[in-house]
Design a protein around this motif. Structure first.
Motif, PDB file in Angstrom:
ATOM      1  N   SER A  14      -1.428 -34.527  62.806  1.00 12.27           N
ATOM      2  CA  SER A  14      -0.094 -35.129  62.696  1.00 12.27           C
ATOM      3  C   SER A  14       0.138 -35.758  61.318  1.00 12.27           C
ATOM      4  O   SER A  14       1.273 -35.991  60.923  1.00 12.27           O
ATOM      5  CB  SER A  14       0.110 -36.187  63.783  1.00 12.27           C
ATOM      6  OG  SER A  14      -0.802 -37.255  63.603  1.00 12.27           O
ATOM      7  N   LEU A  15      -0.957 -36.012  60.585  1.00 10.11           N
ATOM      8  CA  LEU A  15      -0.835 -36.634  59.270  1.00 10.11           C
ATOM      9  C   LEU A  15      -0.729 -35.615  58.132  1.00 10.11           C
ATOM     10  O   LEU A  15      -0.335 -35.973  57.026  1.00 10.11           O
ATOM     11  CB  LEU A  15      -2.041 -37.541  59.007  1.00 10.11           C
ATOM     12  CG  LEU A  15      -2.201 -38.725  59.949  1.00 10.11           C
ATOM     13  CD1 LEU A  15      -3.524 -39.429  59.684  1.00 10.11           C
ATOM     14  CD2 LEU A  15      -1.039 -39.689  59.814  1.00 10.11           C
ATOM     15  N   ARG A  16      -1.104 -34.371  58.407  1.00  9.68           N
ATOM     16  CA  ARG A  16      -1.121 -33.361  57.340  1.00  9.68           C
ATOM     17  C   ARG A  16       0.197 -33.238  56.578  1.00  9.68           C
ATOM     18  O   ARG A  16       0.176 -33.077  55.363  1.00  9.68           O
ATOM     19  CB  ARG A  16      -1.572 -32.013  57.904  1.00  9.68           C
ATOM     20  CG  ARG A  16      -2.815 -31.606  57.201  1.00  9.68           C
ATOM     21  CD  ARG A  16      -3.496 -30.374  57.579  1.00  9.68           C
ATOM     22  NE  ARG A  16      -4.906 -30.746  57.621  1.00  9.68           N
ATOM     23  CZ  ARG A  16      -5.573 -30.992  58.717  1.00  9.68           C
ATOM     24  NH1 ARG A  16      -5.021 -30.863  59.867  1.00  9.68           N
ATOM     25  NH2 ARG A  16      -6.828 -31.345  58.657  1.00  9.68           N
ATOM     26  N   PRO A  17       1.356 -33.344  57.246  1.00 12.76           N
ATOM     27  CA  PRO A  17       2.614 -33.280  56.476  1.00 12.76           C
ATOM     28  C   PRO A  17       2.722 -34.371  55.401  1.00 12.76           C
ATOM     29  O   PRO A  17       3.395 -34.178  54.389  1.00 12.76           O
ATOM     30  CB  PRO A  17       3.704 -33.447  57.534  1.00 12.76           C
ATOM     31  CG  PRO A  17       3.064 -32.974  58.804  1.00 12.76           C
ATOM     32  CD  PRO A  17       1.618 -33.370  58.687  1.00 12.76           C
ATOM     33  N   LEU A  18       2.039 -35.492  55.596  1.00 14.03           N
ATOM     34  CA  LEU A  18       2.083 -36.573  54.603  1.00 14.03           C
ATOM     35  C   LEU A  18       1.433 -36.171  53.285  1.00 14.03           C
ATOM     36  O   LEU A  18       1.732 -36.754  52.244  1.00 14.03           O
ATOM     37  CB  LEU A  18       1.392 -37.828  55.142  1.00 14.03           C
ATOM     38  CG  LEU A  18       2.083 -38.542  56.293  1.00 14.03           C
ATOM     39  CD1 LEU A  18       1.241 -39.706  56.777  1.00 14.03           C
ATOM     40  CD2 LEU A  18       3.468 -39.014  55.881  1.00 14.03           C
ATOM     41  N   THR A  19       0.547 -35.181  53.316  1.00 13.09           N
ATOM     42  CA  THR A  19      -0.132 -34.774  52.084  1.00 13.09           C
ATOM     43  C   THR A  19       0.847 -34.159  51.085  1.00 13.09           C
ATOM     44  O   THR A  19       0.546 -34.077  49.904  1.00 13.09           O
ATOM     45  CB  THR A  19      -1.278 -33.781  52.365  1.00 13.09           C
ATOM     46  OG1 THR A  19      -0.753 -32.597  52.957  1.00 13.09           O
ATOM     47  CG2 THR A  19      -2.320 -34.405  53.276  1.00 13.09           C
ATOM     48  N   LYS A  20       2.001 -33.723  51.576  1.00 11.64           N
ATOM     49  CA  LYS A  20       3.021 -33.149  50.691  1.00 11.64           C
ATOM     50  C   LYS A  20       3.908 -34.238  50.083  1.00 11.64           C
ATOM     51  O   LYS A  20       4.669 -33.984  49.161  1.00 11.64           O
ATOM     52  CB  LYS A  20       3.861 -32.137  51.467  1.00 11.64           C
ATOM     53  CG  LYS A  20       3.073 -30.901  51.865  1.00 11.64           C
ATOM     54  CD  LYS A  20       3.919 -29.980  52.711  1.00 11.64           C
ATOM     55  CE  LYS A  20       3.239 -28.724  53.124  1.00 11.64           C
ATOM     56  NZ  LYS A  20       1.871 -28.762  53.499  1.00 11.64           N
ATOM     57  N   LEU A  21       3.803 -35.448  50.604  1.00 10.35           N
ATOM     58  CA  LEU A  21       4.602 -36.567  50.124  1.00 10.35           C
ATOM     59  C   LEU A  21       4.091 -37.012  48.753  1.00 10.35           C
ATOM     60  O   LEU A  21       2.919 -37.326  48.598  1.00 10.35           O
ATOM     61  CB  LEU A  21       4.501 -37.719  51.128  1.00 10.35           C
ATOM     62  CG  LEU A  21       5.374 -38.925  50.929  1.00 10.35           C
ATOM     63  CD1 LEU A  21       6.847 -38.541  51.001  1.00 10.35           C
ATOM     64  CD2 LEU A  21       5.058 -39.963  51.987  1.00 10.35           C
ATOM     65  N   GLN A  22       4.954 -36.979  47.782  1.00 13.97           N
ATOM     66  CA  GLN A  22       4.589 -37.360  46.411  1.00 13.97           C
ATOM     67  C   GLN A  22       4.915 -38.831  46.155  1.00 13.97           C
ATOM     68  O   GLN A  22       5.956 -39.315  46.588  1.00 13.97           O
ATOM     69  CB  GLN A  22       5.365 -36.495  45.414  1.00 13.97           C
ATOM     70  CG  GLN A  22       5.046 -35.025  45.478  1.00 13.97           C
ATOM     71  CD  GLN A  22       3.662 -34.722  44.957  1.00 13.97           C
ATOM     72  OE1 GLN A  22       3.247 -35.258  43.943  1.00 13.97           O
ATOM     73  NE2 GLN A  22       2.928 -33.879  45.664  1.00 13.97           N
TER      74      GLN A  22
END
Length: 150
Positions: A14-22
């Motif tokens: 569920s946290l993986r999308p946060l890795t795209k957050l710059q």
């Protein structure tokens, strides 16, 4: 061990999308402070430091040299919560299995080489594959052995 890996992988999914957050170009602290309409002097007062220290703090966050303790205090002064997490780029189970396969392959090649030198080579490909699969399974039971060699 497999359950722990599976549990963490589930939490990380569920946290993986946060890795795209710059991170904003001028840093999170500055972006949030600006969004709140707060001056560096006002922020310094809330944090209990001088205005120049706020400028230095925002610069250190931008450069990546701020400590976690300082960042947590700075976040709280903005009414935010610091969330610190390492998110693996790939599922941990995948990484561990891939590593076990690599180590087992290296080990089996070394064993096969020695057996060939002693004229005891395993000629049956299925038997060799079964030995390799057993080695992978054994390595996965004690994953600390996976990281002894590079």
């Amino acid at each position: 061990m497999k359950d722990a890996i599976r549990h963490l992988d589930k939490r990380f999914s569920s946290l993986r999308p946060l890795t795209k957050l710059q991170r904003p170009p001028r840093g999170w602290l500055r972006a949030i402070r600006d969004s709140l309409g707060m001056t560096t002097a006002q922020y310094g007062k809330r944090l209990g430091v001088s205005q120049p220290r706020i400028v230095e703090l925002e610069k250190s966050e931008r450069e990546g040299s701020v400590t976690l303790n300082t960042l947590q205090r700075a976040a709280e002064a903005l009414g935010c919560r610091l969330v610190y997490v390492l998110v693996p780029e790939r599922p941990l189970a995948e990484v561990v299995t891939e590593r076990a396969e690599l180590v087992a392959e290296r080990q089996s090649k070394a064993i096969e080489h020695t057996m060939r030198l002693e004229d005891q080579a395993v000629k049956d490909k299925r038997a060799a594959r079964a030995l390799r699969e057993q080695a992978i399974e054994d390595l996965l039971k004690r994953p600390a052995r996976l990281w002894d060699e590079e």
